[in-house]
Design a protein around this motif. Structure first.
Motif, PDB file in Angstrom:
ATOM      1  N   ASP A 116       9.703   3.343  -6.162  1.00 38.97           N
ATOM      2  CA  ASP A 116       8.662   3.190  -7.182  1.00 38.97           C
ATOM      3  C   ASP A 116       8.951   2.003  -8.091  1.00 38.97           C
ATOM      4  O   ASP A 116       8.037   1.293  -8.522  1.00 38.97           O
ATOM      5  N   ARG A 150       4.309  -5.447  -7.497  1.00 39.05           N
ATOM      6  CA  ARG A 150       2.850  -5.472  -7.637  1.00 39.05           C
ATOM      7  C   ARG A 150       2.413  -6.054  -8.977  1.00 39.05           C
ATOM      8  O   ARG A 150       1.429  -6.794  -9.042  1.00 39.05           O
ATOM      9  N   HIS A 166      -1.451  -6.213   7.172  1.00 40.46           N
ATOM     10  CA  HIS A 166      -1.141  -6.136   5.742  1.00 40.46           C
ATOM     11  C   HIS A 166      -0.701  -7.478   5.172  1.00 40.46           C
ATOM     12  O   HIS A 166      -0.282  -7.546   4.004  1.00 40.46           O
ATOM     13  N   LYS A 199       3.634   0.884   6.406  1.00 39.15           N
ATOM     14  CA  LYS A 199       2.963   1.352   5.187  1.00 39.15           C
ATOM     15  C   LYS A 199       3.929   1.359   4.006  1.00 39.15           C
ATOM     16  O   LYS A 199       3.542   1.045   2.873  1.00 39.15           O
ATOM     17  N   ASP A 200       5.202   1.703   4.260  1.00 37.39           N
ATOM     18  CA  ASP A 200       6.195   1.656   3.188  1.00 37.39           C
ATOM     19  C   ASP A 200       6.364   0.225   2.686  1.00 37.39           C
ATOM     20  O   ASP A 200       6.470  -0.011   1.482  1.00 37.39           O
ATOM     21  N   LYS A 211       8.057  -1.096  -6.210  1.00 42.91           N
ATOM     22  CA  LYS A 211       6.601  -1.185  -6.104  1.00 42.91           C
ATOM     23  C   LYS A 211       5.998  -1.732  -7.389  1.00 42.91           C
ATOM     24  O   LYS A 211       5.182  -2.673  -7.353  1.00 42.91           O
ATOM     25  N   ASP A 215       3.147  -0.698   0.721  1.00 40.03           N
ATOM     26  CA  ASP A 215       3.044   0.022  -0.544  1.00 40.03           C
ATOM     27  C   ASP A 215       4.065  -0.480  -1.566  1.00 40.03           C
ATOM     28  O   ASP A 215       3.816  -0.429  -2.770  1.00 40.03           O
TER      29      ASP A 215
END
Length: 402
Positions: free
Chosen positions: A258, A265, A48, A12-13, A261, A16
């Motif tokens: 963050d 993204r 994923h 999940k890390d 991410k 994400d």
């Protein structure tokens, strides 16, 4: 990191953070318990859409000679893991020295022969005076050509963190490495991947969001088709002054997580697979008087004829070509800590300018309100603000090529 720290929830890390490839934890294939955890991690990664480089002890190259039964080990690994769709390949060794050169090249050849759908993963040193001694080559271009020839690797991967050190020549070394690996990759018809810094250690400064964005986008502008990060997790044991990796020693996400991410993204949702399709035509630095020693200067005026920025903050200007014949321009703020507004004159004032929005729709470029985009003589400009390391990308259709 060892697999003892991991559960399948770790994926999940990765997801994400916007990862598409992950180097998996070190595991022993002789341990049924470790294999069960690794298989569950692969299952979750596959859900994923993440590919995994296996850190499988049975195929890692630990010495200057491969074991006599190495081919049998590779066959066993391929039989056990090669059928899983999330497996990208196997990690063989990081930063091989001259003593390990023949062994890792031989191991890579065997893995490709026994499991041709997967890659042998070997990461190389950056080009430095010290590493030239360690690999036994004064000519790094010859070293990379020989390595690719003897290993049969379908890519090049290396790491370089000099730009995050206090050395005033650090940025020049970083760009010289980007150029050297890009040239070697182009000569040999393979892609290259750049490993950059996401974990403070030694004399390297703490990565912040500006430097994360800068590292990512400078790699893209130089034609890298993969950007990897060192490290995502803190080392298993207390080690020197390592700190503030995206996942810290307590298993918590840090501000660097963050930053990764948002960087990943925003890039993916806007550009998708565009840069895996584009071929770099040229890349250069502006202004010439401020370019670090060894950096290529911007001279390609096919798409834009001039550049200027607020306070003459440096820019990196790259031109790409798509297989459909389209021309693409990438403009990167070359500063790690200064915002700027650029003003780039279109070589062909009648060009059609398009760009991707954040939903990956190719739209007509809309001029901003921060500056004029057409002067009285009919010259058209691209005018925008960029944060440190931020990148703008345009498709520019020259008149007569629409």
């Amino acid at each position: 990191a060892s697999i003892s720290r991991f559960t399948p929830e770790a994926v999940k890390d990765w997801a994400d953070a916007g990862m598409t490839v992950a180097a998996g934890p070190y595991f022993e294939s002789t341990s049924p318990e470790q294999c069960a955890v690794m298989r569950a991690i692969l299952d979750r990664a596959g859900q994923h859409g993440i590919k995994v480089i296996l850190n499988d002890a049975q195929v890692a190259v630990h010495s200057d000679e491969i074991p006599e039964d190495y081919r049998q080990r590779v066959r066993k690994a391929a039989a056990e893991w090669g059928g899983h769709p999330a497996v990208l390949g196997w990690h063989l060794r990081d930063e091989p020295t001259a003593a390990h050169f023949e062994a890792v090249c031989q191991a890579a050849r065997i893995l490709v022969e026994e499991s041709p759908r997967h890659i042998p993963y070997i990461n190389l040193f950056p080009m430095l005076e010290d590493t030239k001694r360690r690999v036994g080559y004064d000519d790094w271009h010859r070293y990379l050509d020989d390595f690719l020839d003897k290993s049969g690797l379908p890519y090049l991967s290396y790491d370089c963190y000099s730009h995050m050190a206090p050395d005033p020549q650090g940025r020049a070394v970083y760009f010289e490495n980007l150029r050297t690996y890009r040239d070697a990759a182009r000569r040999n018809g393979v892609p290259f991947w750049n490993i950059v810094l996401s974990c403070s250690h030694f004399n390297f400064k703490d990565p912040d969001e500006d430097s994360i964005r800068w590292q990512f986008n400078t790699s893209i502008a130089y034609g890298a088709q993969g950007v990897f990060w060192f490290l995502f997790y803190m080392p298993d044991n207390v080690y020197e002054n390592f700190r503030l990796s995206p996942i810290d020693e307590c298993g918590d996400r840090t501000p660097v997580f963050d930053a990764l991410k948002r960087t990943h993204r925003n890039f993916t949702r806007r550009f998708g697979r565009l840069f895996l399709e584009l071929e770099l035509q040229s890349v250069g630095h502006w202004p010439h008087e401020d370019a670090e020693k060894g950096c290529e200067l911007w001279t390609d005026k096919t798409l834009i004829s001039s550049m200027d920025t607020l306070d003459r903050v440096p820019m990196i200007i790259a031109r790409f070509r798509h297989p459909d014949g389209g021309d693409w321009l990438a403009l990167v703020n070359g500063s790690m800590d200064r915002n700027t507004q650029y003003r780039a004159a279109l070589t062909d004032p009648n060009s059609r300018v398009l760009e991707y929005d954040h939903n990956h729709r190719l739209i007509e470029h809309t001029p901003t309100n921060y500056g004029t985009t057409t002067d009285p003589q009919g010259q058209r400009y691209l005018v925008r603000w960029l944060a440190p390391g931020q990148m703008d990308v345009y498709k520019i259709e020259l008149e007569g090529k629409h």
